[in-house]
Design an enzyme around this catalytic site. Structure first.
Site, PDB file in Angstrom:
ATOM      1  N   HIS A   1      -1.015   8.341  -0.718  1.00 45.14           N
ATOM      2  CA  HIS A   1      -2.144   8.356   0.206  1.00 45.14           C
ATOM      3  C   HIS A   1      -1.636   8.661   1.610  1.00 45.14           C
ATOM      4  CE1 HIS A   1      -1.993   3.835   1.614  1.00 45.14           C
ATOM      5  NE2 HIS A   1      -0.788   4.341   1.483  1.00 45.14           N
TER       6      HIS A   1
ATOM      7  N   CYS B   1       2.574   5.977   8.127  1.00 45.50           N
ATOM      8  CA  CYS B   1       1.560   6.090   7.068  1.00 45.50           C
ATOM      9  C   CYS B   1       0.605   7.259   7.312  1.00 45.50           C
ATOM     10  CB  CYS B   1       0.785   4.791   6.931  1.00 45.50           C
ATOM     11  SG  CYS B   1       1.808   3.420   6.366  1.00 45.50           S
TER      12      CYS B   1
ATOM     13  N   HIS C   1       2.392   9.760   1.377  1.00 45.49           N
ATOM     14  CA  HIS C   1       3.493   8.893   0.946  1.00 45.49           C
ATOM     15  C   HIS C   1       2.956   8.049  -0.197  1.00 45.49           C
ATOM     16  CE1 HIS C   1       1.254   6.187   3.595  1.00 45.49           C
ATOM     17  NE2 HIS C   1       1.823   5.187   2.940  1.00 45.49           N
TER      18      HIS C   1
ATOM     19  N   HIS D   1       3.119   4.597  -3.122  1.00 40.52           N
ATOM     20  CA  HIS D   1       3.382   3.180  -3.376  1.00 40.52           C
ATOM     21  C   HIS D   1       3.338   2.926  -4.878  1.00 40.52           C
ATOM     22  CE1 HIS D   1       3.034   1.866   0.810  1.00 40.52           C
ATOM     23  NE2 HIS D   1       1.981   2.664   0.907  1.00 40.52           N
TER      24      HIS D   1
ATOM     25  N   ASP E   1      -3.761   6.212 -11.224  1.00 35.72           N
ATOM     26  CA  ASP E   1      -2.327   6.340 -11.470  1.00 35.72           C
ATOM     27  C   ASP E   1      -1.852   7.784 -11.330  1.00 35.72           C
ATOM     28  OD1 ASP E   1       0.231   5.272 -12.101  1.00 35.72           O
ATOM     29  OD2 ASP E   1       0.007   5.976 -14.169  1.00 35.72           O
ATOM     30  N   HIS E   2      -0.776   7.954 -10.562  1.00 36.78           N
ATOM     31  CA  HIS E   2      -0.174   9.266 -10.284  1.00 36.78           C
ATOM     32  C   HIS E   2      -1.179  10.224  -9.661  1.00 36.78           C
ATOM     33  CE1 HIS E   2       3.057   7.598 -12.679  1.00 36.78           C
ATOM     34  NE2 HIS E   2       3.838   8.493 -12.105  1.00 36.78           N
TER      35      HIS E   2
ATOM     36  N   GLU F   1       0.621  -3.737  -2.208  1.00 32.13           N
ATOM     37  CA  GLU F   1       1.051  -2.402  -1.814  1.00 32.13           C
ATOM     38  C   GLU F   1       2.575  -2.336  -1.813  1.00 32.13           C
ATOM     39  OE1 GLU F   1      -1.079   0.470   1.132  1.00 32.13           O
ATOM     40  OE2 GLU F   1       0.359  -0.720   2.292  1.00 32.13           O
TER      41      GLU F   1
END
Length: 136
Positions: A15, A34, A40, A42, A80-81, A125
């Site tokens: 994100h 960020c 980037h 998490h 996810d991903h 996070e």
């Protein structure tokens, strides 16, 4: 008597924290690294807890297999991903901060849980940074 059951899950997602209506400089001042235009990622950890009375017939508050399937369908598969900013409709016009992500997840799961059961979602996070939401 009420009991809480919990299920852990995880997803990996990218994100970028920024507001489209702010300059790069203002975004950078508020969101720092960020605000990276290349995004980037998490490794998010999730704990979903459901509280309610124990069903006298089954002995369950909620069958944990059902809760696991709800989490898979509402969170793991769609998030996810993924790049939350680009790939997840809920964040098209919503900054994907941890606070906003946990509320989105709570709302998605809440639709699938009986109304008399309480729901709490905790989203990590990082191992040291986490948020929780109970719908209030």
């Amino acid at each position: 008597m009420k009991v809480t059951i919990s299920r852990k899950a995880h997803f990996n997602a990218a994100h970028r924290l920024y507001r489209k209506d702010w300059s790069f400089e203002k975004n950078d001042a508020v969101f720092g690294k960020c605000n990276n235009p290349n995004y980037h990622g998490h490794n998010y950890e999730l704990i979903v807890s459901v509280t309610g009375p124990i069903d006298p017939e089954t002995g369950f508050v909620l069958d944990v297999k059902i809760l696991a399937e709800i989490i898979k369908e509402e969170v793991e598969i769609p998030f996810d991903h993924k790049n939350l900013n680009l790939d997840v409709l809920e964040f098209k016009d919503l900054n994907p901060t941890a606070e906003n992500i946990v509320v989105v997840i709570w709302n998605k799961i809440r639709r699938r849980i009986e109304g008399d059961l309480e729901l709490e979602v905790v989203l990590y996070e990082t191992p040291r940074n986490f948020v929780s939401y109970k719908g209030q």
